[in-house]
Design an enzyme around this catalytic site. Structure first.
Site: not given
Length: 337
Positions: A209, A211, A266, A276
């Site tokens: 996607h 941002d 990304h 993570r």
């Protein structure tokens, strides 16, 4: 170690390793900007044009603020699911688990999405009971420090673009009506994948996607997973760096520069072994702010590539889309050929 409850992974997307996905070379192609150096403004502009993404060092955000918030986040995600869910369901704010948005996207992720509003965040964080004040204060200290860094970056960016109004971008983040957001993402290890994966596949933690905001300021623990897409559509893995921040150009900044800067596509891949944790500040303008190419950046006879829209209009459109959609497509101007 923080983990999600055991569940099947059949519904999740996988990415197979192939020649179109590679790691950064040992010398590194990722732009690194030292904010303490005089050449920072030039390097920022170059990175935004080529990648829409860069790493910053000597950023001025206290490590103490980073460590304290990370500790609070770990405490939160370590809670039983039924207690975390008291901070949700996301609408889109609050606690979410696996489901991303309302349009069918899922990922191997749990998250906490918060407004840039202390009172609202206190309500959401009431799941902590008496420790709410501590989490709220740590969160506020971190957001203030990161927003200050973001404004410094945006002002260096304006200088690098030779814009006379140095705060043309940063004032949108500092506006009391700024629609900025903060997100904590936790990508737990996937034991099922670690045991069963024999085909070199990676589980998608957060699908590809861009941002929608102006700028995104991200840091994570020392676990890999973040990938960015280059102009040739190849994916490269971003080596983790606990002490640095990674900066994404958002869709709104791409429009304001009339496409000179690119909003980076990304994604995040999960894995079978390591947890993570990432913390992202999304710097957004006020809802009523009109987004359009800045006249001072338009060359003579250059035409706008985008229709003017308010941030509210674009945000509404973005939330109605799937992650991988070209969100700017509805606002692009196509010249007749």
């Amino acid at each position: 170690m923080v983990v999600l409850s055991k569940q099947t992974t059949e519904q999740y997307a996988y990415i197979r390793h192939c020649n179109k996905t590679s790691a950064f070379s040992s010398t590194g192609i990722i732009p690194v900007v030292d904010l303490s150096k005089p050449e920072a403004k030039t390097l920022i502009v170059k990175a935004c044009e080529e990648f829409g993404f860069f790493k910053v060092i000597n950023h001025g955000v206290p490590m103490e603020a980073i460590s304290k918030l990370e500790s609070e986040a770990i405490n939160f995600f370590s809670l039983p699911n039924n207690q975390k869910e008291k901070a949700g369901p996301p609408n889109p704010f609050g606690y979410g688990n696996k489901k991303i948005g309302e349009n069918g996207d899922v990922g191997w992720v749990e998250y906490l999405l918060l407004k840039n509003n202390q009172d609202y965040n206190s309500m959401r964080l009431s799941v902590f009971g008496q420790t709410t004040d501590k989490f709220r204060n740590v969160l506020n200290d971190y957001i203030c420090a990161v927003r200050k860094m973001g404004c410094e970056i945006l002002e260096l960016m304006a200088e690098g673009l030779n814009i006379e109004e140095k705060n043309v971008f940063s004032k949108l983040l500092m506006d009391k009506e700024s629609d900025s957001l903060f997100r904590l993402n936790h990508y737990p290890p996937c034991p099922e994948m670690a045991l069963d994966n024999k085909n070199g596949e990676n589980l998608v933690g957060f699908g590809e996607h861009t941002d929608p905001q102006i700028i995104s300021l991200l840091r994570s623990n020392n676990t890999s997973g973040l990938q960015i897409c280059l102009k040739d559509r190849s994916w490269v893995s971003v080596p983790p760096d606990y002490n640095s921040f990674f900066i994404n150009v958002g869709d709104s900044l791409q429009v304001m520069t009339n496409g000179r800067f690119r909003s980076v596509r990304h994604r995040v891949l999960a894995n079978g072994f390591d947890s993570r944790l990432s913390m992202i500040y999304f710097g957004g303008p006020p809802l009523s702010e009109k987004i359009a190419p800045l006249p001072c950046l338009m060359k003579e006879n250059e035409e706008s590539l985008y229709k003017e829209f308010t941030w509210f209009e674009y945000k509404k459109s973005a939330y109605a889309s799937r992650l991988a959609d070209n969100r700017l497509g509805h606002f692009e101007i196509f010249s007749a050929s």
